[in-house]
Design a protein around this motif. Structure first.
Motif, short mmCIF file in Angstrom:
data_model
loop_
_atom_site.label_atom_id
_atom_site.label_comp_id
_atom_site.label_asym_id
_atom_site.label_seq_id
_atom_site.Cartn_x
_atom_site.Cartn_y
_atom_site.Cartn_z
N ILE C 301 0.85 -1.20 0.00
CA ILE C 301 0.00 0.00 0.00
C ILE C 301 0.88 1.24 0.00
CG2 ILE C 301 -1.74 1.31 1.28
CD1 ILE C 301 -2.76 -1.28 2.38
N ALA C 302 1.93 1.20 0.82
CA ALA C 302 2.81 2.36 0.90
C ALA C 302 3.49 2.63 -0.44
CB ALA C 302 3.85 2.14 1.99
N HIS C 303 3.94 1.56 -1.10
CA HIS C 303 4.63 1.76 -2.36
C HIS C 303 3.69 2.30 -3.44
CE1 HIS C 303 7.74 -1.04 -0.66
NE2 HIS C 303 8.41 0.02 -1.01
N ILE C 304 2.48 1.74 -3.45
CA ILE C 304 1.53 2.18 -4.47
C ILE C 304 1.16 3.65 -4.24
CG2 ILE C 304 -0.75 1.79 -5.42
CD1 ILE C 304 0.67 -0.58 -6.12
N GLY C 305 1.08 4.04 -2.97
CA GLY C 305 0.73 5.43 -2.67
C GLY C 305 1.66 6.40 -3.37
N LEU C 306 2.95 6.06 -3.35
CA LEU C 306 3.92 6.94 -4.00
C LEU C 306 3.65 7.02 -5.49
CD1 LEU C 306 6.40 8.67 -3.73
CD2 LEU C 306 7.78 6.65 -4.09
N MET C 307 3.30 5.88 -6.08
CA MET C 307 3.02 5.90 -7.52
C MET C 307 1.85 6.82 -7.82
SD MET C 307 3.34 1.96 -8.68
CE MET C 307 4.37 0.82 -7.81
N VAL C 308 0.85 6.78 -6.96
CA VAL C 308 -0.33 7.61 -7.21
C VAL C 308 0.06 9.09 -7.20
CG1 VAL C 308 -2.57 8.26 -6.33
CG2 VAL C 308 -1.83 5.91 -6.19
N ILE C 309 0.84 9.48 -6.21
CA ILE C 309 1.24 10.89 -6.17
C ILE C 309 2.03 11.23 -7.42
CG2 ILE C 309 2.41 12.66 -4.83
CD1 ILE C 309 2.24 10.81 -2.45
N VAL C 408 7.05 15.74 -0.37
CA VAL C 408 8.22 14.87 -0.55
C VAL C 408 8.80 14.40 0.78
CG1 VAL C 408 10.58 14.79 -1.43
CG2 VAL C 408 8.75 15.66 -2.85
N PRO C 409 9.04 15.29 1.75
CA PRO C 409 9.54 14.75 3.01
C PRO C 409 8.55 13.82 3.70
CG PRO C 409 9.94 17.08 2.90
CD PRO C 409 9.06 16.75 1.74
N ALA C 410 7.25 14.14 3.61
CA ALA C 410 6.27 13.27 4.27
C ALA C 410 6.27 11.90 3.62
CB ALA C 410 4.89 13.90 4.19
N ALA C 411 6.27 11.89 2.29
CA ALA C 411 6.31 10.60 1.60
C ALA C 411 7.66 9.93 1.83
CB ALA C 411 6.05 10.79 0.11
N GLY C 412 8.70 10.79 1.95
CA GLY C 412 10.03 10.24 2.16
C GLY C 412 10.19 9.52 3.48
N LEU C 413 9.37 9.92 4.46
CA LEU C 413 9.40 9.21 5.74
C LEU C 413 9.24 7.71 5.54
CD1 LEU C 413 7.21 11.14 8.32
CD2 LEU C 413 9.65 10.69 8.38
N CYS C 414 8.47 7.38 4.50
CA CYS C 414 8.20 5.97 4.27
C CYS C 414 9.46 5.24 3.84
CB CYS C 414 7.13 5.81 3.21
SG CYS C 414 5.61 6.51 3.76
N ILE C 415 10.42 5.95 3.28
CA ILE C 415 11.69 5.30 2.94
C ILE C 415 12.34 4.79 4.21
CG2 ILE C 415 13.98 5.68 2.01
CD1 ILE C 415 12.95 7.64 0.14
#
Lengths: 630, 109, 492
Positions: C301-309, C408-415
């Motif tokens: 789910i987390a990975h797909i979220g990035l694709m959506v953005i 970007v930083p918020a999504a980057g947290l997921c890294i």
């Protein structure tokens, strides 16, 4: 004409081949052969690096594009190498010190089984490969590839003894803390891409693209890069992984966590010195964080009892000095200190490995003592390392530290005072370590005492070589007051690092400062000798207790970050997901079920009621048709 | 004669039919009431077809015949319906000895 | 004709497999058919790579304005390749798994593959819808017949979710068809549409919900961990490796260029906020999972979220990043599922707390597992790094986004969080001392080694030299961006 540096790709190529051979052949290769291949490939790289170094010294430069890693739209990220003064110097350090440590490892790890021995060497070779990639890359992305790659190898090697759960946690901690820095690094890269549209050093540092940055851009980018560096180079606030990383085998600590990987942050900032020179705010931050780390780590080192942990905190502290130098704009002094530090810290770590080897795996210095008679060569080399790190002339540490202190003094005397205090602490804790370990009487078990022995020559030779380097390594950077043009390292680095080396400090002041620091350091050593020559075990109390517990930084991080995050995740998992989100979904289902159960009652089975409903609905339609429609 | 008389008559017949269907429980009477409603509609159709095409009748003899045709349709369908419906009622009487529709709530169960 | 073969081979062999007797013949038939499909797909990339062969048109339902038109473009090539590569890998990796009524199992798998191929090829909305359903219906049966203990419940949830999604999508498609000039379902007619902003926004919501359920996007994701957990692992691989990409793919092909204004209006607001929340939320949840299947489900789910953005950032680099990442993520996640399948089959549990010390007993598996896990956290020189780097970079420099400094930083947290949960999984399963359960463990068999070896090779090749993949999707990306360029449209 083909550039004579055309073959520089061989430098990372050899370790990669070594990694593949050892990694794939780990079941078949006998241990001596594994050790030979592992060290041999690094030695070959070292030879090529030497050649490169002398070629660069003659004014040669080289950039090679091999293929396009990513090429999309206007953004082109080539897979390319760049050889210049800075990278050639790092190449020498990495392959040179790396080779010695490989040789040492072959003996140190001899009790491991064949497959694990091969695993160890393959990781080590992979590490060297990534480290070389890091310093040879000609753009930020290749740099980043190496950057994360060395982080991976560090993870694998810290957790090398994977049966031990604690070691695994240490490995994970190192990787995750590095990742925090890496995220900042990545964002900096994205920022650069958004502004310049390229990640090549040559494009980014070109004058016309520098104009495209506003001063905010520069400040934020440099700060983000610095956060990246704090992760890799273990600075405040991301330093707590490095002491735990000592879980790995000692040669690994020497290579990765002292000599090479942790200096990647310094390399990166020195590489981007153009940007940093344009961002005074960041420079101040770098200097202050560096100095604070230096002092904090030094105070913690005062009270540690694990021989490797002391060295780890010492590494953090020395890295802090390098960042201080970067912060005051003395990039070449920082790089100089990277070099000398690589020599003496690798020496100290390998020496501690030899001690641990002699003590059959014991790492607590409280159980040592009086070792100087039993393991003489180790003792002498360790002593040399301590003198070098303490900064007594003419050992290498003196020159590099002096270069840093002088630059700091030019910039700000207050910072200089604090840094000098840190140097005192350094001398004190290092000699505390030395005296507790090597002088006094033996405090270990009888069994350990019987087993005490000097390490085999394969381990001793690297120690001796590193000791010699620790003594003479400083002569490449003699201060100008000693000899006109003696500061060869700054001259060598000058094509890459543009700094104004016009000293504003008069010669007499400079001599005075040197004398002062030397005197204070010797005083600290004498104090340490008086205090620890006959060390007796005792409980620490009060302030010492805080230092022994590392200022409770780990506990603080646990309290304010790890635990709340865990609790939040637990809450989300067991409450939010189950009852709110799934609850809404199931609620819809339940509502449908409930309403259908109620509606079912209307089906009474009475024909009359059906007809009545029919008639009523028809009437309703008529009413709509005639009265409500316009 | 105005068409209103026919409309009222047929409305009255239709309402009687509806009320009969709704209130009576005897299947045969309900059946008769349904027939009554159908015939009310038939009456309506015939009246409308005659009145609506009064003007055209002079020119075209067959004007308005659609309405009359519909009536025949309904009568045929009604006849068919009666034959089937009465058969059902007879079957029902044979099975449950009653033609009271309140006993016919098997669907509920 | 290549394109027809891509659909026909799995479809016909699926129908044939229904009537085969015995598990082994069905297995073999399925494997041969999937290898054939792979061959066709590769030949479509190489020797038969010309426009005529990659296009097929036939009358289908002229009354409805629908023709059976399918075509392979760059993005389709990549996803068809993913589908074609995945199925043989799945069949080989689960070779030792014994299914009841195996012929039905493999037949349904093949039918699903045919549906997937159709989805990626369709150039007509009704054909697209048809194949979308064709891909899903076999999965309902696969889950409800061969699934775990709570399979009925999970399948029911999955069915309701996806069915609602499909119906909403159908409504949207029919409305769009009614708005086209020629009353046609053809994709070119859809791209030529010029709908008022108001209708765009509600159609967007209808269709986005449909695709978001499939991906899934927070908060429409709750079917996913349950279904992935309960479905037979081979099916889960299809579901997560390929079907999750159907949603992403559909947004790129059927939403962005068709409803450009709504995509722009909702792109940075609703969609991105949901995606970012979903990414962090799913990552946090993944940390707390003990079941490997659920952990992987949440990580997905987390990975797909990035694709959506990244899709809604609408830059060349982010969109190409999404496309290559669809492929890469499919490969990686199938690798992880294969590992889970092996572990579950061997030791009878997927709970990390009940495992440990496998690295001592199964070093080859450990090595391959570590590499695949690292690919999942986008380590450089693995394939995901390329995709994630490009997506992030594209999002950061998107002209449509105003808040990229927060996104970007918020999504980057997921890294960072990804490193936490993936390394936790690696540590709990592989490292530490052996326990009773893993004391007698043995290493993986040859077929599993081969499959995982191929996956690792794909990971590294695509991570070191991704340019061929990027070149493949270049034209599609530019075309889609041209069609969905709001500024350009406004000028017109």
């Amino acid at each position: 004409m083909i550039n004579e540096l055309h073959f520089s790709w061989l430098v990372p190529f050899f370790p990669l081949i070594g990694f593949l051979i050892i990694g794939l052949g780990r079941k078949f290769l006998p241990k001596p052969l594994t050790g030979f291949i592992g060290s041999g490939v690094v030695f070959l790289s070292f030879l090529v690096s030497l050649w490169i170094f002398f070629s660069v010294k003659n004014g040669n430069n080289y950039t090679a594009d091999y293929f396009n890693f990513i090429s999309v739209d206007k953004l082109i990220i080539p897979f390319s190498f760049q050889i210049d003064a800075l990278s050639s110097l790092f190449l020498l350090i990495i392959t040179g010190v790396g080779f010695l440590i490989h040789v040492y490892s072959a003996s140190y790890m001899h009790h491991e089984s064949k497959e694990h021995f091969a695993r160890y060497f393959s990781y080590l070779n992979l590490f060297v490969f990534f480290m070389l990639l890091l310093v040879m890359g000609s753009n930020f992305v290749i740099l980043f590839i190496g950057w994360e790659g060395v982080g991976l190898c560090s993870y694998l090697l810290i957790g090398y003894w994977f049966k031990n759960t604690e070691y695994n946690y240490a490995a994970r901690k190192a990787f995750i803390m590095n990742r925090i820095g890496d995220l900042a690094f990545l964002i900096a890269i994205f920022w650069i891409i958004a502004k310049v549209g390229s990640v090549n050093f040559s494009d980014v540092f070109a004058t016309e693209s520098l104009h495209r940055f506003s001063s905010t851009d520069i400040t934020v980018i440099t700060l983000l890069l610095f956060v990246g560096a704090t992760g890799k180079s273990a600075q405040i606030p991301l330093f707590t992984w490095l002491p735990d990383a000592m879980a790995g085998p000692t040669p690994v600590s020497a290579l990765i966590h002292a000599a090479t990987m942790v200096t990647a942050g310094i390399y990166m900032i020195a590489r981007s010195n153009v940007l940093y020179s344009m961002a005074p705010v960041t420079q101040n931050v770098v200097a202050i964080i560096g100095l604070a780390t230096a002092i904090l780590a030094a105070t913690i080192a005062l009270k540690q009892n694990d021989i490797k942990k002391i060295l780890a905190y010492s590494t953090i502290s020395q890295l802090g000095y390098m960042f201080l130098a970067l912060g005051v704009g003395a990039y070449s002094a920082a790089v100089f200190h990277v070099m000398t530090h690589a020599f003496f810290k690798a020496l100290l770590f390998l020496g501690s490995g030899s001690v641990i080897h002699a003590m059959s795996g014991e790492q607590d210095i409280r159980n040592m003592g009086g070792l100087s008679k039993k393991i003489k060569i180790t003792y002498f080399t360790f002593l040399i390392g301590c003198i070098a790190i303490a900064g007594i002339p003419p050992f290498s540490g003196f020159f590099s530290k002096d270069a840093i202190l002088l630059s700091v003094f030019e910039k700000n005397p207050v910072l200089y005072g604090i840094a000098l205090f840190g140097a005192l602490l350094t001398a004190f804790y290092m000699f505390r370590l030395l005296f507790i370990t090597f002088s006094g009487s033996f405090r270990g078990s009888a069994e350990q005492k019987n087993h005490l022995h000097e390490s085999p020559s394969v381990m001793i030779i690297p120690l001796v070589i590193l000791a010699v380097l620790s003594i003479i390594g400083g002569f490449v950077g003699l201060p100008e007051v000693f000899m006109q043009g003696g500061d060869k390292i700054s001259a060598f680095l000058s094509p890459v690092i543009a700094e104004h080396s016009e000293s504003t400090v008069s010669h007499s002041t400079e001599y005075l400062l040197m004398g002062l620091s030397t005197f204070l350091v010797i005083a600290a050593i004498v104090f340490a000798w008086l205090k620890f020559k006959n060390y007796q075990r005792s409980e620490t109390q009060g302030f010492g207790k805080i230092l022994e517990n590392k200022w409770y930084v780990d506990e603080l991080y646990d309290k304010i970050i790890v635990n709340p995050l865990n609790k939040l995740a637990g809450f989300l998992n067991s409450v939010f997901e189950k009852f709110i989100i799934d609850g809404i979904v199931n609620g819809v289902g339940k509502a449908v079920q409930y309403s259908s159960r109620q509606l079912r009652l209307m089906q009474s089975g009475q024909v009359g009621s059906y007809i009545l409903l029919m008639v009523l609905s028809m009437l309703l339609f008529f009413v709509f048709q005639f009265f409500l429609r316009k | 004669m105005p068409v209103n008389y026919y409309i009222f008559l047929s409305l009255a017949l239709f309402c009687i039919g509806i009320v009969g269907v709704l209130t009576r429980r005897n299947a045969i009477i309900i059946f008769m009431c349904i027939e009554l409603m159908l015939n009310a509609v038939n009456l309506m159709l015939v009246a409308f077809s005659k009145m609506h095409h009064l003007k055209n009748a002079a020119i075209n003899a067959s004007a308005g015949s659609e309405g009359q045709v519909f009536v025949f349709f309904i009568m045929v369908v009604a006849a068919a319906e009666v034959s089937v419906g009465l058969a059902i009622i007879v079957m029902m009487y044979r099975n449950i000895h009653s033609v009271d529709i309140n006993f016919l709530n098997r669907l509920k169960h | 004709m290549i394109v027809v073969l891509l659909i026909l081979i799995p479809l016909l062999s699926g129908l044939v497999t229904f009537f085969l007797k015995g598990g082994n013949s069905a297995k073999t038939c399925a494997l041969i058919s999937s290898l054939l499909t792979l061959g066709v797909s590769i030949s479509g990339l190489t020797i038969f790579n010309n426009a005529d062969l990659l296009l097929f048109k036939a009358d289908w339902l002229p009354g409805l304005g629908s023709t059976f038109s399918i075509r392979l473009d760059g993005m389709g090539q990549l996803l068809c390749l993913l589908t074609a590569v995945s199925f043989p890998l799945i069949f080989v990796a689960t070779w030792r798994h014994e299914y009841k009524n195996a012929h039905n199992f493999f037949a349904l798998m093949l039918l699903s593959q045919a549906g997937l191929m159709g989805v990626f090829l369709a150039m007509d909305a009704l054909v697209f819808y048809f194949f979308w359903e064709l891909a899903l219906i076999p999965v309902y049966f696969l889950c409800s017949i061969w699934g775990g203990e709570k399979r009925i419940q999970a399948t029911f949830k999955f069915f309701i979710y996806t069915f609602i999604g499909s119906v909403l999508m159908l409504v949207g498609l029919i409305y769009l068809q009614s708005q086209t000039e020629s009353k046609s379902f053809d994709i070119t007619a859809f791209y030529a549409l010029n709908i008022s902003h108001n209708s765009q926004s509600w159609i967007f919501l209808l269709m986005f919900v449909a695709f978001a359920i499939k991906m899934p996007v927070f908060p429409l994701h709750t079917w996913q961990p349950d279904t992935y957990e309960q479905a037979p692992t081979a099916t889960t691989m299809v579901l997560n490796g390929i079907m999750a990409k159907m949603g992403v793919f559909a947004v790129i092909r059927w939403l962005l260029p068709v409803l450009p204004f709504a995509s722009f209006a909702y792109g940075e607001t609703t969609v991105t906020v949901l995606a970012v929340i979903g990414m962090i939320y799913a990552s946090l949840l993944a940390i707390r999972q003990d079941d490997m299947k659920r952990l992987i489900a949440y990580s997905s789910i987390a990975h797909i979220g990035l694709m959506v953005i990244a899709i809604f950032a609408e830059t060349t680099i982010s969109l190409q990043g999404v496309m290559i990442q669809m492929f890469n993520h499919g490969i990686n996640i199938i690798g992880l599922w294969i590992i889970v399948e092996i572990i579950e089959r061997k030791y009878g549990t997927r709970k990390m707390s009940e495992l440990g010390g496998l690295a001592q007993k199964a070093p080859v598996m450990a090595m391959l597992f570590v590499i695949i896990a690292l690919a999942n956290i986008a380590l450089p020189l693995t394939n995901s790094f390329v995709g994630e780097f490009m997506m992030f970079s594209g999002i950061f420099s998107s002209p449509l986004f105003q808040y990229e400094l927060i996104i970007v930083p918020a999504a980057g947290l997921c890294i960072i969080l990804a490193a936490v949960y993936v390394l936790k999984m690696v540590q709990k399963v592989l490292y530490g001392n052996t326990i009773l359960l893993t004391e007698m463990a043995t290493d993986i068999r040859l077929n599993e080694k081969v499959v995982l070896g191929i996956i690792v090779m794909l990971i590294i090749v695509a991570g070191v030299y991704p340019q061929p993949f990027l070149d493949l999707t270049k034209d599609t990306t530019n075309f889609i961006l041209k069609e969905s360029n709001v500024i350009h449209l406004l000028k017109k």
